[in-house]
Design an enzyme around this catalytic site. Structure first.
Site, PDB file in Angstrom:
ATOM      1  N   ARG A 135     -16.030   2.575   3.299  1.00  0.00           N
ATOM      2  CA  ARG A 135     -15.664   1.143   3.285  1.00  0.00           C
ATOM      3  C   ARG A 135     -14.261   0.880   3.821  1.00  0.00           C
ATOM      4  NH1 ARG A 135     -18.315   1.617  -1.681  1.00  0.00           N
ATOM      5  NH2 ARG A 135     -20.451   0.882  -1.470  1.00  0.00           N
ATOM      6  N   LYS A 157      -9.912  -6.121  16.555  1.00  0.00           N
ATOM      7  CA  LYS A 157     -11.333  -6.172  16.928  1.00  0.00           C
ATOM      8  C   LYS A 157     -11.797  -4.750  17.215  1.00  0.00           C
ATOM      9  CE  LYS A 157     -11.727 -10.627  19.227  1.00  0.00           C
ATOM     10  NZ  LYS A 157     -12.180 -11.228  20.500  1.00  0.00           N
ATOM     11  N   GLU A 199      -4.472  -8.682  32.527  1.00  0.00           N
ATOM     12  CA  GLU A 199      -4.232  -9.234  31.185  1.00  0.00           C
ATOM     13  C   GLU A 199      -2.745  -9.612  31.031  1.00  0.00           C
ATOM     14  OE1 GLU A 199      -6.851  -9.769  29.243  1.00  0.00           O
ATOM     15  OE2 GLU A 199      -8.363  -8.343  29.956  1.00  0.00           O
ATOM     16  N   LYS A 241       0.548 -11.330  22.345  1.00  0.00           N
ATOM     17  CA  LYS A 241      -0.726 -11.035  21.666  1.00  0.00           C
ATOM     18  C   LYS A 241      -0.509 -11.023  20.150  1.00  0.00           C
ATOM     19  CE  LYS A 241      -5.056  -9.345  21.150  1.00  0.00           C
ATOM     20  NZ  LYS A 241      -6.194  -8.672  21.719  1.00  0.00           N
ATOM     21  N   GLU A 251     -10.184 -15.716  15.620  1.00  0.00           N
ATOM     22  CA  GLU A 251     -10.640 -16.460  16.780  1.00  0.00           C
ATOM     23  C   GLU A 251     -11.054 -17.898  16.508  1.00  0.00           C
ATOM     24  OE1 GLU A 251     -13.619 -14.894  19.911  1.00  0.00           O
ATOM     25  OE2 GLU A 251     -11.675 -13.959  20.186  1.00  0.00           O
ATOM     26  N   ARG A 255      -6.518 -18.322  18.974  1.00  0.00           N
ATOM     27  CA  ARG A 255      -6.813 -17.020  19.580  1.00  0.00           C
ATOM     28  C   ARG A 255      -7.706 -17.171  20.804  1.00  0.00           C
ATOM     29  NH1 ARG A 255      -7.876 -11.232  16.467  1.00  0.00           N
ATOM     30  NH2 ARG A 255      -8.303 -10.061  18.352  1.00  0.00           N
ATOM     31  N   ASN A 259      -8.874 -15.996  25.883  1.00  0.00           N
ATOM     32  CA  ASN A 259     -10.060 -15.874  26.737  1.00  0.00           C
ATOM     33  C   ASN A 259      -9.857 -16.488  28.120  1.00  0.00           C
ATOM     34  OD1 ASN A 259     -11.562 -14.543  24.831  1.00  0.00           O
ATOM     35  ND2 ASN A 259     -12.355 -16.436  23.941  1.00  0.00           N
ATOM     36  N   HIS A 262     -11.703 -15.297  31.173  1.00  0.00           N
ATOM     37  CA  HIS A 262     -12.780 -14.432  30.695  1.00  0.00           C
ATOM     38  C   HIS A 262     -14.156 -15.096  30.740  1.00  0.00           C
ATOM     39  CE1 HIS A 262      -9.485 -11.913  29.517  1.00  0.00           C
ATOM     40  NE2 HIS A 262     -10.275 -11.000  28.987  1.00  0.00           N
ATOM     41  N   HIS A 266     -16.432 -12.654  32.434  1.00  0.00           N
ATOM     42  CA  HIS A 266     -17.570 -12.000  31.774  1.00  0.00           C
ATOM     43  C   HIS A 266     -18.868 -12.269  32.539  1.00  0.00           C
ATOM     44  CE1 HIS A 266     -15.415 -11.777  27.634  1.00  0.00           C
ATOM     45  NE2 HIS A 266     -15.341 -10.633  28.271  1.00  0.00           N
ATOM     46  N   HIS A 279     -13.241  -4.662  34.294  1.00  0.00           N
ATOM     47  CA  HIS A 279     -13.074  -5.885  33.499  1.00  0.00           C
ATOM     48  C   HIS A 279     -11.876  -6.718  34.000  1.00  0.00           C
ATOM     49  CE1 HIS A 279     -12.728  -8.525  30.046  1.00  0.00           C
ATOM     50  NE2 HIS A 279     -11.480  -8.108  29.877  1.00  0.00           N
TER      51      HIS A 279
HETATM   52  N1  LIG Z   1     -10.711  -4.588  20.779  1.00  0.00           N
HETATM   53  C1  LIG Z   1     -10.227  -5.438  21.658  1.00  0.00           C
HETATM   54  O1  LIG Z   1      -9.588  -6.431  21.314  1.00  0.00           O
HETATM   55  C2  LIG Z   1     -10.429  -5.139  23.118  1.00  0.00           C
HETATM   56  C3  LIG Z   1      -9.701  -5.848  24.076  1.00  0.00           C
HETATM   57  C4  LIG Z   1      -9.858  -5.497  25.415  1.00  0.00           C
HETATM   58  C5  LIG Z   1     -10.730  -4.494  25.779  1.00  0.00           C
HETATM   59  N2  LIG Z   1     -11.445  -3.846  24.806  1.00  0.00           N
HETATM   60  C6  LIG Z   1     -12.377  -2.756  25.160  1.00  0.00           C
HETATM   61  O2  LIG Z   1     -11.617  -1.712  25.748  1.00  0.00           O
HETATM   62  C7  LIG Z   1     -12.420  -1.017  26.694  1.00  0.00           C
HETATM   63  C8  LIG Z   1     -11.644  -0.922  27.985  1.00  0.00           C
HETATM   64  O3  LIG Z   1     -10.431  -0.233  27.718  1.00  0.00           O
HETATM   65  P1  LIG Z   1      -9.684   0.589  28.853  1.00  0.00           P
HETATM   66  O4  LIG Z   1      -9.531  -0.265  30.030  1.00  0.00           O
HETATM   67  O5  LIG Z   1      -8.495   1.187  28.210  1.00  0.00           O
HETATM   68  O6  LIG Z   1     -10.770   1.694  29.269  1.00  0.00           O
HETATM   69  P2  LIG Z   1     -10.979   3.218  28.854  1.00  0.00           P
HETATM   70  O7  LIG Z   1     -10.707   3.433  27.437  1.00  0.00           O
HETATM   71  O8  LIG Z   1     -12.323   3.594  29.376  1.00  0.00           O
HETATM   72  O9  LIG Z   1      -9.844   3.954  29.704  1.00  0.00           O
HETATM   73  C9  LIG Z   1      -9.882   3.872  31.103  1.00  0.00           C
HETATM   74  C10 LIG Z   1      -9.848   5.264  31.753  1.00  0.00           C
HETATM   75  O10 LIG Z   1      -8.536   5.796  31.669  1.00  0.00           O
HETATM   76  C11 LIG Z   1      -8.580   7.109  31.091  1.00  0.00           C
HETATM   77  N3  LIG Z   1      -7.283   7.267  30.443  1.00  0.00           N
HETATM   78  C12 LIG Z   1      -6.879   6.771  29.246  1.00  0.00           C
HETATM   79  N4  LIG Z   1      -5.567   6.984  29.089  1.00  0.00           N
HETATM   80  C13 LIG Z   1      -5.124   7.640  30.191  1.00  0.00           C
HETATM   81  C14 LIG Z   1      -3.870   8.107  30.608  1.00  0.00           C
HETATM   82  N5  LIG Z   1      -2.773   7.881  29.886  1.00  0.00           N
HETATM   83  N6  LIG Z   1      -3.789   8.741  31.792  1.00  0.00           N
HETATM   84  C15 LIG Z   1      -4.893   8.918  32.575  1.00  0.00           C
HETATM   85  N7  LIG Z   1      -6.123   8.458  32.230  1.00  0.00           N
HETATM   86  C16 LIG Z   1      -6.223   7.831  31.050  1.00  0.00           C
HETATM   87  C17 LIG Z   1      -9.783   7.073  30.226  1.00  0.00           C
HETATM   88  O11 LIG Z   1     -10.258   8.359  29.956  1.00  0.00           O
HETATM   89  C18 LIG Z   1     -10.755   6.263  31.086  1.00  0.00           C
HETATM   90  O12 LIG Z   1     -11.341   7.084  32.059  1.00  0.00           O
HETATM   91  C19 LIG Z   1     -13.716  -1.791  26.822  1.00  0.00           C
HETATM   92  O13 LIG Z   1     -14.724  -1.140  26.107  1.00  0.00           O
HETATM   93  C20 LIG Z   1     -13.383  -3.139  26.191  1.00  0.00           C
HETATM   94  O14 LIG Z   1     -14.526  -3.747  25.608  1.00  0.00           O
HETATM   95  C21 LIG Z   1     -11.296  -4.138  23.500  1.00  0.00           C
HETATM   96 ZN   LIG Z   2      -9.893  -8.935  28.764  1.00  0.00          ZN
END
Ligand SMILES: NC(=O)c1ccc[n+]([C@@H]2O[C@H](COP(=O)([O-])OP(=O)(O)OC[C@H]3O[C@@H](n4cnc5c(N)ncnc54)[C@H](O)[C@@H]3O)[C@@H](O)[C@H]2O)c1
Ligand SMILES: [Zn+2]
Length: 389
Positions: A135, A157, A199, A241, A251, A255, A259, A262, A266, A279
């Site tokens: 939990r 999130k 972003e 942020k 949200e 918040r 978006n 987005h 999206h 993205h």
């Molecule tokens: N929770 C939230 O509020 C929120 C907000 C935005 C995005 N997201 C989610 O985040 C994800 C996208 O995140 P992302 O863009 O970080 O993608 P990711 O986590 O896939 O990382 C991108 C790539 O970079 C590599 N990588 C990570 N750190 C590295 C480093 N320091 N040096 C070299 N390579 C590195 C990873 O292995 C991957 O191949 C999506 O699933 C999205 O839905 C969540």
């Molecule tokens: Zn985004």
């Protein structure tokens, strides 16, 4: 919020603390060069016992896990490292189950902190696992991509994907701490860094005209990841942020300004099957389109979309909508889980640094999209300057 351009000389050699104020669930974002080697020290300060679990992926493990583990061990922690595969596939029920199996089998207790070391994918799945195991156990974010450092790691999130849609299963669960080491971004591929810049630009448009001007003036330094510029974009983005999430954890209207770009972004990701754009690239196109829509609807003058388009282009991000039928884009927007009462809402910039949220009629949207898609320009005065992708 204004950004003093003079502060560019201050890099992140000293730790910078940015609070996220959420009552009993408040936490700090800590930004410092070399912080990866001080995880043990930071975690000790929380007094959470002498065990820790790191979740990372195969790529980040190779780059940074050894340093993280060494630092934790030096401060007396016994460390378990769990590795998920690289890429979005890790945000699945299968990998959630495997993580939970490992936590149960290694008898992790309530007091054991779970550390997400990686990009947004690792942060989202690790946060979800931390929120449901026993939990809820302590959760620490150590983001290593620009997207994760300025966005995904802050705000609580968490989640995984469902075969019918992205991020459909998840929780709101705040971390105890977000530890950002800007130096980790030096190994990030250019395309991933660019996705994060979308972003970053978004924060300027929605909240901070001074920051937007800083980006206009210094994009070449930002693209080179020059330390002082990197420090400034990280702390300004994180502060925006953090303030937005502090004002509105779950949200509501406040918040939702995050978006910006987005709604169409999206939809573009959906119609292109998540293959054509990162993205952030889809968001870049979505921001330019939303600004043009604002000008089309008469809530912003034409300089707003022009400046956003120029900055997006200088960040080497795409700015123009590809050719897709307006009907399929609108249908994709309708399926977005954020559509309210059947009306598609847009975050529209009224000036740089200021946005409003407004419902947009399908008929207005259809007309706007028809005129702004490639090959159909020139029919509307406000889009005369648009160029093809
Ligand atoms: N929770 C939230 O509020 C929120 C907000 C935005 C995005 N997201 C989610 O985040 C994800 C996208 O995140 P992302 O863009 O970080 O993608 P990711 O986590 O896939 O990382 C991108 C790539 O970079 C590599 N990588 C990570 N750190 C590295 C480093 N320091 N040096 C070299 N390579 C590195 C990873 O292995 C991957 O191949 C999506 O699933 C999205 O839905 C969540
Ligand atoms: Zn985004």
């Amino acid at each position: 919020m204004t950004t003093r351009l003079s502060s560019i000389s201050n890099s992140t050699a000293q730790p910078i603390r940015i609070p996220v104020n959420l009552g009993a669930r408040s936490y700090d974002i800590i930004l410092q060069n070399g912080l990866l080697d001080r995880l043990g020290q930071q975690l000790s300060a929380l007094r959470l016992g002498n065990r820790a679990v790191i979740i990372t992926n195969s790529i980040v493990k190779r780059l940074y896990a050894r340093r993280a583990v060494q630092s934790l061990k030096a401060h007396g922690f016994a460390v378990t490292v769990l590795v998920v595969p690289d890429g979005e596939q890790a945000k699945s029920m299968r990998w959630l189950n495997l993580i939970l199996d490992a936590l149960v089998e290694s008898r992790c207790e309530r007091g054991t902190p779970l550390i997400a070391l990686g990009g947004g994918v690792v942060g989202d799945i690790a946060g979800f696992a931390a929120s449901v195991y026993l939990r809820g156990i302590h959760f620490i974010q150590v983001p290593t991509t620009l997207v994760a450092q300025v966005d995904a790691s802050i705000g609580g999130k968490t989640g995984i994907n469902h075969r019918l849609g992205k991020n459909l299963i998840g929780t709101f669960y705040q971390p105890r701490m977000v530890l950002i080491d800007p130096v980790a971004l030096m190994t990030l591929p250019d395309r991933e860094y660019g996705a994060g810049l979308a972003e970053v630009i978004k924060y300027g448009v929605i909240e901070d005209a001074g920051f937007f001007e800083f980006l206009e003036a210094h994009m070449p330094r930002v693209l080179k990841r020059e330390p002082a510029s990197l420090g400034l974009i990280l702390r300004t983005s994180c502060a925006i942020k953090a303030a937005t999430v502090s004002a509105d954890e779950r949200e509501g209207d406040r918040r939702r300004i995050l978006n910006f770009g987005h709604t169409l972004g999206h939809a573009l990701e959906t119609v292109t099957g998540y293959r054509r754009y990162q993205h952030g690239e889809a968001v870049a196109i979505g921001m330019v389109a939303a600004a043009r829509l604002a000008s089309h609807l008469g809530v912003a003058d034409n300089s707003v979309p022009e400046r956003i388009k120029d900055l997006v282009a200088r960040a080497a991000l795409p700015s123009e909508m590809p050719r897709y039928p307006a009907a399929s884009l609108i249908s994709a927007m309708r399926q977005d889980k954020k559509v309210q009462e059947q009306q598609i809402h847009f975050v529209l910039p009224t000036a740089i640094g200021k946005v409003t949220i407004a419902p947009v009629q399908d008929s207005d949207l259809r007309e706007f999209l028809k005129h702004s898609l490639p090959g159909r320009r020139g029919r509307h005065a406000s889009h005369r300057s648009a160029r093809g992708a």
